[in-house]
Design a protein around this motif. Structure first.
Motif, PDB file in Angstrom:
ATOM      1  N   THR A  58       0.705  -1.132  -0.066  1.00 43.25           N
ATOM      2  CA  THR A  58       0.192   0.110  -0.082  1.00 43.25           C
ATOM      3  C   THR A  58       0.827   1.236   0.044  1.00 43.25           C
ATOM      4  O   THR A  58       1.676   1.378   0.699  1.00 43.25           O
ATOM      5  N   ALA A  59       0.509   2.279  -0.829  1.00 45.61           N
ATOM      6  CA  ALA A  59       1.259   3.458  -0.745  1.00 45.61           C
ATOM      7  C   ALA A  59       0.970   4.454   0.524  1.00 45.61           C
ATOM      8  O   ALA A  59      -0.342   4.527   0.675  1.00 45.61           O
ATOM      9  N   ARG A  60       1.901   4.828   1.128  1.00 47.89           N
ATOM     10  CA  ARG A  60       1.625   5.473   2.430  1.00 47.89           C
ATOM     11  C   ARG A  60       1.961   7.068   2.177  1.00 47.89           C
ATOM     12  O   ARG A  60       1.412   7.872   2.877  1.00 47.89           O
ATOM     13  N   GLU A  61       2.919   7.090   1.712  1.00 46.64           N
ATOM     14  CA  GLU A  61       3.352   8.782   1.443  1.00 46.64           C
ATOM     15  C   GLU A  61       4.062   8.992  -0.080  1.00 46.64           C
ATOM     16  O   GLU A  61       4.560   8.217  -0.741  1.00 46.64           O
ATOM     17  N   VAL A  62       3.739  10.167  -0.402  1.00 47.58           N
ATOM     18  CA  VAL A  62       4.248  10.774  -1.693  1.00 47.58           C
ATOM     19  C   VAL A  62       4.930  11.941  -1.413  1.00 47.58           C
ATOM     20  O   VAL A  62       4.159  12.934  -0.551  1.00 47.58           O
ATOM     21  N   SER A  63       6.066  12.325  -1.644  1.00 44.47           N
ATOM     22  CA  SER A  63       6.814  13.600  -1.484  1.00 44.47           C
ATOM     23  C   SER A  63       7.460  14.016  -2.787  1.00 44.47           C
ATOM     24  O   SER A  63       7.904  13.419  -3.557  1.00 44.47           O
ATOM     25  N   SER A  64       7.553  15.161  -2.769  1.00 44.14           N
ATOM     26  CA  SER A  64       8.361  15.778  -3.799  1.00 44.14           C
ATOM     27  C   SER A  64       9.317  16.913  -3.064  1.00 44.14           C
ATOM     28  O   SER A  64       9.184  17.730  -2.297  1.00 44.14           O
ATOM     29  N   SER A  65      10.845  16.981  -3.702  1.00 47.18           N
ATOM     30  CA  SER A  65      11.679  17.594  -3.222  1.00 47.18           C
ATOM     31  C   SER A  65      11.964  18.896  -4.057  1.00 47.18           C
ATOM     32  O   SER A  65      11.666  18.828  -5.225  1.00 47.18           O
ATOM     33  N   GLN A  66      12.376  20.134  -3.441  1.00 44.03           N
ATOM     34  CA  GLN A  66      12.516  21.406  -4.116  1.00 44.03           C
ATOM     35  C   GLN A  66      13.848  21.867  -3.560  1.00 44.03           C
ATOM     36  O   GLN A  66      14.042  21.504  -2.188  1.00 44.03           O
ATOM     37  N   GLY A  67      14.543  22.555  -4.011  1.00 50.19           N
ATOM     38  CA  GLY A  67      15.919  23.130  -3.731  1.00 50.19           C
ATOM     39  C   GLY A  67      17.067  22.797  -4.650  1.00 50.19           C
ATOM     40  O   GLY A  67      16.873  23.039  -5.740  1.00 50.19           O
ATOM     41  N   SER A  68      18.100  22.100  -3.801  1.00 50.88           N
ATOM     42  CA  SER A  68      19.334  21.681  -4.731  1.00 50.88           C
ATOM     43  C   SER A  68      19.168  20.717  -5.715  1.00 50.88           C
ATOM     44  O   SER A  68      19.658  20.515  -6.847  1.00 50.88           O
ATOM     45  N   PHE A  69      17.772  19.740  -5.611  1.00 47.12           N
ATOM     46  CA  PHE A  69      17.691  18.838  -6.679  1.00 47.12           C
ATOM     47  C   PHE A  69      16.132  18.787  -6.457  1.00 47.12           C
ATOM     48  O   PHE A  69      15.510  19.025  -5.523  1.00 47.12           O
ATOM     49  N   SER A 107      12.651  16.061  -7.014  1.00 45.01           N
ATOM     50  CA  SER A 107      12.411  14.516  -7.022  1.00 45.01           C
ATOM     51  C   SER A 107      10.898  14.316  -6.563  1.00 45.01           C
ATOM     52  O   SER A 107      10.444  15.235  -6.285  1.00 45.01           O
ATOM     53  N   ILE A 108      10.578  12.945  -7.263  1.00 49.89           N
ATOM     54  CA  ILE A 108       9.407  12.705  -6.651  1.00 49.89           C
ATOM     55  C   ILE A 108       9.570  11.149  -6.008  1.00 49.89           C
ATOM     56  O   ILE A 108      10.404  10.339  -6.390  1.00 49.89           O
ATOM     57  N   SER A 109       9.022  10.933  -4.672  1.00 50.31           N
ATOM     58  CA  SER A 109       9.171   9.656  -4.094  1.00 50.31           C
ATOM     59  C   SER A 109       8.087   9.039  -3.592  1.00 50.31           C
ATOM     60  O   SER A 109       6.974   9.851  -3.239  1.00 50.31           O
ATOM     61  N   VAL A 110       7.887   7.860  -4.059  1.00 49.61           N
ATOM     62  CA  VAL A 110       6.435   7.119  -3.408  1.00 49.61           C
ATOM     63  C   VAL A 110       7.040   6.158  -2.682  1.00 49.61           C
ATOM     64  O   VAL A 110       7.854   5.198  -2.802  1.00 49.61           O
ATOM     65  N   LEU A 111       6.420   6.024  -1.158  1.00 47.70           N
ATOM     66  CA  LEU A 111       6.890   5.093  -0.308  1.00 47.70           C
ATOM     67  C   LEU A 111       5.739   4.241  -0.104  1.00 47.70           C
ATOM     68  O   LEU A 111       4.540   4.791   0.281  1.00 47.70           O
ATOM     69  N   CYS A 112       5.844   2.907   0.032  1.00 47.58           N
ATOM     70  CA  CYS A 112       4.681   1.657   0.187  1.00 47.58           C
ATOM     71  C   CYS A 112       5.260   1.007   1.372  1.00 47.58           C
ATOM     72  O   CYS A 112       6.354   0.542   1.309  1.00 47.58           O
ATOM     73  N   ASN A 113       4.563   0.512   2.142  1.00 43.55           N
ATOM     74  CA  ASN A 113       4.907  -0.823   2.916  1.00 43.55           C
ATOM     75  C   ASN A 113       3.496  -1.410   3.466  1.00 43.55           C
ATOM     76  O   ASN A 113       2.327  -0.924   3.624  1.00 43.55           O
ATOM     77  N   ASP A 114       3.707  -2.650   4.091  1.00 47.15           N
ATOM     78  CA  ASP A 114       2.801  -3.387   4.613  1.00 47.15           C
ATOM     79  C   ASP A 114       3.383  -4.687   5.511  1.00 47.15           C
ATOM     80  O   ASP A 114       4.643  -4.873   5.460  1.00 47.15           O
ATOM     81  N   THR A 115       2.340  -4.870   6.556  1.00 52.24           N
ATOM     82  CA  THR A 115       2.961  -6.024   7.271  1.00 52.24           C
ATOM     83  C   THR A 115       2.332  -7.379   7.038  1.00 52.24           C
ATOM     84  O   THR A 115       0.996  -7.121   6.880  1.00 52.24           O
ATOM     85  N   ILE A 116       2.867  -8.335   6.585  1.00 52.34           N
ATOM     86  CA  ILE A 116       2.314  -9.676   6.247  1.00 52.34           C
ATOM     87  C   ILE A 116       2.890 -10.392   7.273  1.00 52.34           C
ATOM     88  O   ILE A 116       4.221 -11.098   7.162  1.00 52.34           O
ATOM     89  N   GLU A 117       2.079 -11.316   8.072  1.00 52.69           N
ATOM     90  CA  GLU A 117       2.565 -12.279   9.098  1.00 52.69           C
ATOM     91  C   GLU A 117       3.447 -11.472   9.840  1.00 52.69           C
ATOM     92  O   GLU A 117       3.264 -10.509  10.637  1.00 52.69           O
ATOM     93  N   ASP A 118       4.797 -12.046   9.941  1.00 54.09           N
ATOM     94  CA  ASP A 118       5.672 -11.387  10.847  1.00 54.09           C
ATOM     95  C   ASP A 118       6.943 -10.257  10.220  1.00 54.09           C
ATOM     96  O   ASP A 118       7.460  -9.832  10.776  1.00 54.09           O
ATOM     97  N   ALA A 119       6.658 -10.174   8.706  1.00 54.49           N
ATOM     98  CA  ALA A 119       7.583  -9.489   8.048  1.00 54.49           C
ATOM     99  C   ALA A 119       6.857  -8.197   7.798  1.00 54.49           C
ATOM    100  O   ALA A 119       5.686  -7.979   7.283  1.00 54.49           O
ATOM    101  N   VAL A 120       7.624  -6.994   7.631  1.00 52.01           N
ATOM    102  CA  VAL A 120       7.513  -5.572   7.468  1.00 52.01           C
ATOM    103  C   VAL A 120       7.984  -5.403   5.896  1.00 52.01           C
ATOM    104  O   VAL A 120       9.234  -5.517   5.999  1.00 52.01           O
TER     105      VAL A 120
END
Length: 217
Positions: free
Chosen positions: A62-73, A75-88
């Motif tokens: 599942t997508a949790r965060e989207v961020s865009s950087s401004q400044g010296s560079f 970018s676009i970042s898409v961050l996804c995560n889920d916990t399934i059984e014992d693993a993240v």
């Protein structure tokens, strides 16, 4: 910022956003919602390398965060995560502005993506990310995949360098981000050496997600 330090920063950001997320399992029959599907292939010859922890053949996160950087560079970042059984499971896709992937920001929180007409495909050699204007250090487009098991106290990761990026749609308006793109990559010099070479195919689809703006020096 040196390339090795930048790779470490991407891993650290993915860990930061991934901490504490615990959701229902989503594996071979993913729902149609904001997130990414990742499939991996072991490309090592012989058995001299360790085998990366097994994941479902098509793992939806599942997508949790989207961020865009401004400044010296930029970018676009898409961050996804889920916990399934014992693993993240965590996945971070980082797309810096480059020769074939331009970005322009406006005062209303919108982003203009400057590419060939969509859909378009950009190979790793064509992408050519721009340098950090303050340090003149190179910035890499990449995807970081992590598996943490708090119960067994294990942590493993692979960092995939870009081989091919296919963009079907992408827009950012009013601090909201929508996109559908595929990222094909291979694990490289920044990954854990013990695992050798892996290939990844990642399919990302998000619709009107809130987009955080990060100012970078």
């Amino acid at each position: 910022m040196k390339t090795s330090q930048f790779a470490f920063l991407v891993v650290a950001m993915a860990l930061f956003f991934g901490c504490g997320a615990s959701q229902e399992s989503k594996t071979d029959n993913p729902k149609k919602e904001n997130g990414a599907i990742i499939s991996m292939k072991n490309e090592n010859n012989g058995d001299s390398m360790r085998v990366f922890p097994k994941i479902p053949s098509t793992l939806f996160l599942t997508a949790r965060e989207v961020s865009s950087s401004q400044g010296s560079f930029s970018s676009i970042s898409v961050l996804c995560n889920d916990t399934i059984e014992d693993a993240v499971y965590s996945l971070s896709i980082f797309l810096p502005a480059g020769k074939k992937f331009g970005m322009g920001h406006n005062s209303k929180g919108g982003i203009e993506f400057i590419t060939d007409p969509l859909p378009c495909t950009i190979t790793g050699n064509e992408y050519e990310p721009f340098e950090n204007v303050l340090t003149e250090e190179s910035i890499e487009v990449q995807a970081v995949f992590e598996v943490r098991n708090p119960k067994n106290k294990t942590y493993d990761y692979l960092i995939f360098s870009l081989e091919k990026l296919t963009i079907y749609s992408m827009e950012g308006n009013d601090n909201r981000f929508s996109a559908r793109f595929h990222f094909d990559g291979s694990s490289g010099k920044h990954s854990q050496p013990a695992y050798g070479l892996y290939a990844a195919h990642i399919e990302v689809e998000v619709d009107k997600m809130n987009m955080d703006i990060i100012m970078v020096d």
